[in-house]
Design a protein around this motif. Structure first.
Motif, PDB file in Angstrom:
ATOM      1  N   GLU A   1     -40.182-102.013 -80.528  1.00 56.89           N
ATOM      2  CA  GLU A   1     -38.951-102.803 -80.388  1.00 56.89           C
ATOM      3  C   GLU A   1     -38.956-103.606 -79.093  1.00 56.89           C
ATOM      4  OE1 GLU A   1     -35.874 -99.907 -80.877  1.00 56.89           O
ATOM      5  OE2 GLU A   1     -36.375 -99.606 -82.988  1.00 56.89           O
ATOM      6  N   GLY A   2     -40.084-104.267 -78.839  1.00 58.38           N
ATOM      7  CA  GLY A   2     -40.181-105.137 -77.676  1.00 58.38           C
ATOM      8  C   GLY A   2     -40.366-104.400 -76.358  1.00 58.38           C
ATOM      9  N   LYS A   3     -40.468-103.084 -76.412  1.00 60.87           N
ATOM     10  CA  LYS A   3     -40.677-102.328 -75.168  1.00 60.87           C
ATOM     11  C   LYS A   3     -42.124-101.837 -75.098  1.00 60.87           C
ATOM     12  CE  LYS A   3     -36.322-100.700 -73.405  1.00 60.87           C
ATOM     13  NZ  LYS A   3     -35.345 -99.630 -73.353  1.00 60.87           N
ATOM     14  N   VAL A   4     -42.710-101.931 -73.899  1.00 59.19           N
ATOM     15  CA  VAL A   4     -44.091-101.510 -73.732  1.00 59.19           C
ATOM     16  C   VAL A   4     -44.153 -99.992 -73.597  1.00 59.19           C
ATOM     17  CG1 VAL A   4     -46.125-101.686 -72.237  1.00 59.19           C
ATOM     18  CG2 VAL A   4     -44.709-103.702 -72.664  1.00 59.19           C
ATOM     19  N   LEU A   5     -44.879 -99.346 -74.518  1.00 62.57           N
ATOM     20  CA  LEU A   5     -45.033 -97.890 -74.461  1.00 62.57           C
ATOM     21  C   LEU A   5     -46.223 -97.511 -73.604  1.00 62.57           C
ATOM     22  CD1 LEU A   5     -44.423 -96.906 -78.203  1.00 62.57           C
ATOM     23  CD2 LEU A   5     -42.795 -96.857 -76.307  1.00 62.57           C
ATOM     24  N   SER A   6     -47.346 -98.236 -73.820  1.00 61.67           N
ATOM     25  CA  SER A   6     -48.541 -97.902 -73.039  1.00 61.67           C
ATOM     26  C   SER A   6     -49.455 -99.105 -72.919  1.00 61.67           C
ATOM     27  CB  SER A   6     -49.298 -96.754 -73.706  1.00 61.67           C
ATOM     28  OG  SER A   6     -49.960 -97.242 -74.858  1.00 61.67           O
ATOM     29  N   VAL A   7     -50.226 -99.120 -71.845  1.00 60.36           N
ATOM     30  CA  VAL A   7     -51.245-100.153 -71.629  1.00 60.36           C
ATOM     31  C   VAL A   7     -52.559 -99.424 -71.405  1.00 60.36           C
ATOM     32  CG1 VAL A   7     -51.986-102.075 -70.167  1.00 60.36           C
ATOM     33  CG2 VAL A   7     -49.545-101.654 -70.520  1.00 60.36           C
ATOM     34  N   SER A   8     -53.600 -99.827 -72.120  1.00 61.35           N
ATOM     35  CA  SER A   8     -54.906 -99.218 -71.861  1.00 61.35           C
ATOM     36  C   SER A   8     -55.967-100.314 -71.761  1.00 61.35           C
ATOM     37  CB  SER A   8     -55.260 -98.223 -72.970  1.00 61.35           C
ATOM     38  OG  SER A   8     -55.216 -98.861 -74.219  1.00 61.35           O
ATOM     39  N   GLY A   9     -57.097 -99.961 -71.199  1.00 61.94           N
ATOM     40  CA  GLY A   9     -58.187-100.930 -71.045  1.00 61.94           C
ATOM     41  C   GLY A   9     -58.204-101.575 -69.678  1.00 61.94           C
ATOM     42  N   ASN A  10     -57.101-101.432 -68.923  1.00 63.35           N
ATOM     43  CA  ASN A  10     -57.054-102.033 -67.577  1.00 63.35           C
ATOM     44  C   ASN A  10     -57.811-101.146 -66.601  1.00 63.35           C
ATOM     45  OD1 ASN A  10     -54.845-100.231 -68.170  1.00 63.35           O
ATOM     46  ND2 ASN A  10     -54.098-100.628 -66.102  1.00 63.35           N
ATOM     47  N   THR A  11     -58.427-101.781 -65.590  1.00 65.42           N
ATOM     48  CA  THR A  11     -59.163-100.989 -64.603  1.00 65.42           C
ATOM     49  C   THR A  11     -58.426-100.946 -63.263  1.00 65.42           C
ATOM     50  OG1 THR A  11     -60.489-102.948 -64.230  1.00 65.42           O
ATOM     51  CG2 THR A  11     -61.474-101.234 -65.580  1.00 65.42           C
ATOM     52  N   CYS A  12     -57.259-101.573 -63.199  1.00 65.09           N
ATOM     53  CA  CYS A  12     -56.457-101.476 -61.974  1.00 65.09           C
ATOM     54  C   CYS A  12     -54.983-101.641 -62.338  1.00 65.09           C
ATOM     55  CB  CYS A  12     -56.898-102.520 -60.942  1.00 65.09           C
ATOM     56  SG  CYS A  12     -56.285-104.178 -61.235  1.00 65.09           S
ATOM     57  N   PRO A  13     -54.079-101.268 -61.420  1.00 67.14           N
ATOM     58  CA  PRO A  13     -52.639-101.321 -61.751  1.00 67.14           C
ATOM     59  C   PRO A  13     -52.126-102.732 -62.021  1.00 67.14           C
ATOM     60  CG  PRO A  13     -53.031-100.175 -59.639  1.00 67.14           C
ATOM     61  CD  PRO A  13     -54.324-100.744 -60.066  1.00 67.14           C
TER      62      PRO A  13
END
Lengths: 422, 125
Positions: free
Chosen positions: B23-35
């Motif tokens: 619903e337009g809210k970010v639950l998780s981010v993966s694949g990034n190597t830095c904040p």
């Protein structure tokens, strides 16, 4: 003949930064020559933002970045001769340089200079360099020519576009043409990776749903008077088209963004030693060429992807030209620099014995992840640095400290130690 | 739940990010190597913005158009609406770099600025 201390050929970002740096080091009898009616070079048509992030810590457009330097040139009262085309550069037996130029206001003009900075920039690789089969209709432009039409002349070169090559200008023009109402059908890139910056692939193609077809090329151009379609095909690892993968895309315009070539006719005429890989002059860490008193910087020396580094390099050339004019001779013993194991070229190509600290600029020939960049001399490692990713589209810089430079006593090599090529 | 794939543009690494949204809210981010990658993905998925650069017509100038930019990033979904508004604009020469062409572009509250100067054309003698 007018006698000058320093003549700067080219008034783009390199020429302006070099002139400003030389002025700040005390050079007063100097002159900038440029063939366009205003300073700024190619930045004038690069109206997108993203310039100056390194140098000014803000995102400027091309004309704004150019204006910062043009204002300095004006503030210092550095003279400029615009609408002026330099035809020839030669060196007299006593070392003075003769610059021959033409302009509507001055006519045929000869200048006598003690030092010269080459800052002529680069040109786009044209269709003729590609050997694409098919007819020769209207509607085929280099991306930079199209950029000039749209951004300076206010004219759209076409409505339905295919772009060959994913260099940054091609990517920027994909977005620009789309915003102006054209349909960009595809960007084809011969290599399995783009030569452009990641942010341009995201913000110019992905934002607008424009497909980037890697390992694809244009194999035929259709149309008699005007481009009517192009046929594209996938290419194999040998970069040859794979039969059976052809696809005909109707379009009225083909833009080419297939590489840039330093514009060195003058340098060659003058007898400057050239580097066949960069297409520019061979220089030492002061950006002095093989001819004493002739310096080179910016895209005429090697093609940069960020103007910030052009300015930085031009300042070195400007300062060192000032030192040369002060009588500092730069004829110490030279040690060569070369790239290997994935490093395609390194600038400077030579380092003088006893050099002051400087930075190496280089490009790799492929995309590599988790590599170690190693700078060696005579079996000693001078400096090494681990990089998570290096790519041909992003120039690398590696500064050397005084104690590292002092260890240089022979051939310097820059190489990659890799875990695996992509 | 929706999944989106992004390429991070914060640095030349170009990390391939996977974002899980609900619903337009970010639950998780993966694949990034830095904040910074996570912050980029958050902004890109919730309110993506872009600085718009283009040109507008100039009347009686030595050049027919002058380059412009928005003074700050505008919502990405307004890019084409803003382009349509720009097509309706004509400014009289001379135009100076930094001139405010339009104080509020498409109700964003963000100004449109000239990024170069265009001098007035000398009338033909």
């Amino acid at each position: 003949m007018k006698k000058l201390d320093l003549v700067i050929i080219g008034g783009g970002p390199a020429g302006m930064a070099a002139a400003v740096a030389a002025y700040e080091k005390g050079v007063r009898n100097l002159l900038i020559l440029d063939r366009e009616p205003q300073l700024g070079g190619i930045l004038e048509q690069c109206i997108h933002n993203g310039f100056g992030l390194h140098r000014f810590k803000e995102e400027l457009t091309g004309p704004e970045y150019a204006a910062r330097f043009a204002e300095k040139v004006a503030e210092y009262g550095i003279p400029c001769l615009l609408n002026t085309m330099v035809l020839d550069l030669e060196t007299e037996s006593d070392g003075t340089k003769i610059v021959t130029a033409v302009s509507p206001q001055e006519g045929y003009l000869k200048l006598n200079a003690r030092a010269v900075i080459l800052a002529m920039g680069c040109r786009e690789r044209p269709r003729g360099a590609l050997n694409i089969a098919g007819t020769r209709p209207a509607g085929i432009y280099t991306a930079g020519a199209a950029q000039k039409f749209v951004n300076i002349k206010g004219q759209m070169p076409g409505k339905r576009v295919v772009i060959l090559g994913s260099g940054d200008i091609g990517l920027i023009m994909a977005r620009r043409m789309t915003l102006e109402g054209a349909k960009v059908e595809a960007v084809c890139e011969l290599m399995p990776y783009s030569g452009g910056l990641t942010r341009n692939i995201v913000q110019c193609l992905a934002d607008f749903g424009i497909p980037l077809k890697l390992s694809h090329t244009v194999v035929q151009i259709h149309g008699k008077e005007r481009v009517e379609a192009v046929t594209i095909a996938a290419v194999g690892p040998d970069r040859r088209p794979i039969p059976g993968t052809e696809e005909k895309i109707p379009c009225d315009t083909l833009l080419l963004s297939v590489g840039l070539i330093p514009e060195n006719e003058l340098s060659r005429q003058a007898g400057v030693e050239m580097d066949p890989v960069t297409g520019g002059a061979v220089v030492d860490e002061n950006r002095q060429t093989s001819i004493p008193g002739v310096f080179a910087c910016g895209n005429v020396l090697h093609v940069h992807d960020l103007v910030d580094y052009v300015s930085e390099e031009a300042e070195i050339a400007g300062k060192q030209a000032a030192a040369y004019l002060d009588g500092c001779r730069m004829d110490a013993e030279m040690f060569p620099v070369s790239g290997k194991d994935g490093v395609r070229y390194v600038v400077p190509q030579r380092i003088r014995k006893g050099a002051a600290p400087f930075a190496l600029y280089f490009r790799v020939g492929d995309v590599y992840r988790d590599v170690r960049i190693v700078v060696e001399c005579g079996g000693k490692t001078l400096v090494s640095r681990i990089k998570k990713k290096v790519a041909p589209g992003e120039m690398e810089t590696l500064p050397l400290k005084a104690e590292q430079v002092s260890q240089i006593d022979g051939l310097v090599t820059v190489r990659l130690e890799q875990k695996g090529a992509e | 739940m929706e999944k989106r794939n992004l390429t991070c543009i914060v640095c030349p690494m170009g990390c391939a990010l996977t974002v899980e949204l609900e619903e337009g809210k970010v639950l998780s981010v993966s694949g990034n190597t830095c904040p910074r990658g996570e912050k980029y993905a958050q902004e890109e998925c919730t309110h993506p913005t872009r600085v718009l650069t283009s040109t507008i017509r100039v009347a009686d100038g030595v050049l027919p158009v002058v380059p412009v930019k928005t003074a700050a990033p505008i919502p990405k979904e307004l890019l084409f609406e803003a382009m349509a508004a720009l097509r309706e604009l004509t400014v009289p020469a001379p135009v100076a770099i930094g001139d405010v062409i339009c104080p509020d572009l498409c109700g964003t509250g963000i100004a449109l600025l000239a990024t170069s100067s265009v001098e007035k054309k000398e009338p033909d003698a």
